[in-house]
Design an enzyme around this catalytic site. Sequence first.
Site, PDB file in Angstrom:
ATOM      1  N   MET A  32      32.287  34.339  34.414  1.00  0.00           N
ATOM      2  CA  MET A  32      30.962  34.641  33.944  1.00  0.00           C
ATOM      3  C   MET A  32      30.960  35.978  33.152  1.00  0.00           C
ATOM      4  O   MET A  32      30.070  36.653  32.754  1.00  0.00           O
ATOM      5  CB  MET A  32      29.875  34.705  34.963  1.00  0.00           C
ATOM      6  CG  MET A  32      29.723  33.504  35.829  1.00  0.00           C
ATOM      7  SD  MET A  32      28.298  33.340  36.599  1.00  0.00           S
ATOM      8  CE  MET A  32      28.173  34.707  37.819  1.00  0.00           C
ATOM      9  N   LEU A  35      34.784  40.998  32.563  1.00  0.00           N
ATOM     10  CA  LEU A  35      35.959  40.973  32.937  1.00  0.00           C
ATOM     11  C   LEU A  35      36.547  42.208  33.531  1.00  0.00           C
ATOM     12  O   LEU A  35      36.239  43.025  32.909  1.00  0.00           O
ATOM     13  CB  LEU A  35      36.754  40.267  31.949  1.00  0.00           C
ATOM     14  CG  LEU A  35      36.167  38.923  31.195  1.00  0.00           C
ATOM     15  CD1 LEU A  35      37.213  38.367  30.233  1.00  0.00           C
ATOM     16  CD2 LEU A  35      36.202  37.928  32.234  1.00  0.00           C
ATOM     17  N   HIS A  36      37.437  42.078  34.687  1.00  0.00           N
ATOM     18  CA  HIS A  36      37.851  43.212  35.067  1.00  0.00           C
ATOM     19  C   HIS A  36      39.242  42.883  35.615  1.00  0.00           C
ATOM     20  O   HIS A  36      39.844  41.615  35.189  1.00  0.00           O
ATOM     21  CB  HIS A  36      37.382  43.597  36.553  1.00  0.00           C
ATOM     22  CG  HIS A  36      36.886  42.526  37.390  1.00  0.00           C
ATOM     23  ND1 HIS A  36      37.842  41.795  38.139  1.00  0.00           N
ATOM     24  CD2 HIS A  36      35.582  42.270  37.575  1.00  0.00           C
ATOM     25  CE1 HIS A  36      37.224  40.845  39.021  1.00  0.00           C
ATOM     26  NE2 HIS A  36      35.976  41.053  38.643  1.00  0.00           N
ATOM     27  N   HIS A  39      40.109  39.369  37.043  1.00  0.00           N
ATOM     28  CA  HIS A  39      40.368  38.161  36.018  1.00  0.00           C
ATOM     29  C   HIS A  39      41.410  38.455  35.100  1.00  0.00           C
ATOM     30  O   HIS A  39      41.927  36.940  34.956  1.00  0.00           O
ATOM     31  CB  HIS A  39      38.932  38.335  35.110  1.00  0.00           C
ATOM     32  CG  HIS A  39      37.538  38.282  35.775  1.00  0.00           C
ATOM     33  ND1 HIS A  39      36.653  39.333  35.836  1.00  0.00           N
ATOM     34  CD2 HIS A  39      37.025  36.976  36.145  1.00  0.00           C
ATOM     35  CE1 HIS A  39      35.575  38.892  36.190  1.00  0.00           C
ATOM     36  NE2 HIS A  39      35.714  37.458  36.604  1.00  0.00           N
ATOM     37  N   LYS A 151      39.126  35.603  46.097  1.00  0.00           N
ATOM     38  CA  LYS A 151      38.088  36.141  46.617  1.00  0.00           C
ATOM     39  C   LYS A 151      36.997  35.457  46.799  1.00  0.00           C
ATOM     40  O   LYS A 151      36.264  35.392  48.043  1.00  0.00           O
ATOM     41  CB  LYS A 151      37.599  37.432  45.562  1.00  0.00           C
ATOM     42  CG  LYS A 151      36.895  38.402  46.085  1.00  0.00           C
ATOM     43  CD  LYS A 151      36.025  39.212  45.117  1.00  0.00           C
ATOM     44  CE  LYS A 151      34.747  38.944  45.093  1.00  0.00           C
ATOM     45  NZ  LYS A 151      33.928  38.528  44.317  1.00  0.00           N
ATOM     46  N   ASP A 152      36.720  34.182  46.049  1.00  0.00           N
ATOM     47  CA  ASP A 152      35.441  33.391  46.241  1.00  0.00           C
ATOM     48  C   ASP A 152      36.272  32.133  47.020  1.00  0.00           C
ATOM     49  O   ASP A 152      36.298  31.075  46.354  1.00  0.00           O
ATOM     50  CB  ASP A 152      35.026  33.233  44.778  1.00  0.00           C
ATOM     51  CG  ASP A 152      34.243  34.284  44.243  1.00  0.00           C
ATOM     52  OD1 ASP A 152      33.284  34.802  44.795  1.00  0.00           O
ATOM     53  OD2 ASP A 152      34.728  34.668  43.191  1.00  0.00           O
ATOM     54  N   SER A 187      35.083  43.067  41.774  1.00  0.00           N
ATOM     55  CA  SER A 187      34.043  42.017  41.618  1.00  0.00           C
ATOM     56  C   SER A 187      33.147  42.775  40.295  1.00  0.00           C
ATOM     57  O   SER A 187      33.021  43.809  40.344  1.00  0.00           O
ATOM     58  CB  SER A 187      33.028  42.016  42.828  1.00  0.00           C
ATOM     59  OG  SER A 187      31.895  41.259  42.469  1.00  0.00           O
TER      60      SER A 187
END
Length: 283
Positions: A32, A35-36, A39, A151-152, A187
């Site tokens: 979505m 980005l970090h 990602h 994480k998810d 996140s």
Amino acid sequence: MPPQVVRQPEALQKRLMEKRLEGKTIALVPTMGALHAGHCSLMAEGRKRCDVLVVSIFVNPTQFGPSEDLSAYPRTFDADLESCDREGVDVIFFPEPGSMYPEGFSTWVEVEGLTEGLCGATRPGHFRGVTTVVAKLFLLAQPHVAIFGWKDAQQLLTIRRMTRDLGFPVEIVGVDTFRESDGLAMSSRNRYLSPEERAEAPALYRALKEAERMHRESGENRSDALRDIIKRRIESESSARIDYIEIVAMDTLRPTDTVVEGNTLIALAAFMSQARLIDNIRL
Ligand code: PAF
């Protein structure tokens, strides 16, 4: 070459169909945006595995509840483009909401059971929105491999189940949670934390690690005892408001009384004013 940005679903489908016909393998990283480094670790995995790396950037409205942060969700396309360029992304799919959900949209993909507890209990409809958009992305991008973060964990396991049940010819790859040096899971929502909350937030992971230690070093197997350890640690080291701490079997995501090595997930969610943070460990 910088990534090609594609905005129309049909254009993406056509372009990637051509790549498939040329014999190229395709990896998809659905995101979505905002980005970090977490990602980037998903993109690096996709880059390693396939010829063509596709990243979708779409703040999917159907996975947000009416009181959630859809309009406030960070949108940082220019910075995202730079991250994708650095990671060697070939195609960015950046659709308009109206092209993904045309007027009168009324078809949903829903995975039962796995989505009822954990985040599904506090975010009704969330996973239906996730599985519907991911199914659409699979049909548009026709990837050989799709990459998601642990994480998810509930999202990853739900998408794995959807993929198996509906027979999508896609390998679902899970990548370990990417953490800040103090243990906080990366996140896009961490940016909502105030400096004080940011300092307290690593308590969530410390609490999970303490439970893991109690299990591995002292043989503590009882879910109740492990849950108490986590709760006490979070409450003593932070102002986080616990949403849930659950110890569940990984194949059903139903609560389990005791840890079964290799099939147990300890998952939690907690609110810190604006932000709802989630984290988990696997035993
Ligand atoms: O994890 C996310 O960012 C989203 O839930 C996903 C998988 C991109 C679907 O919108």
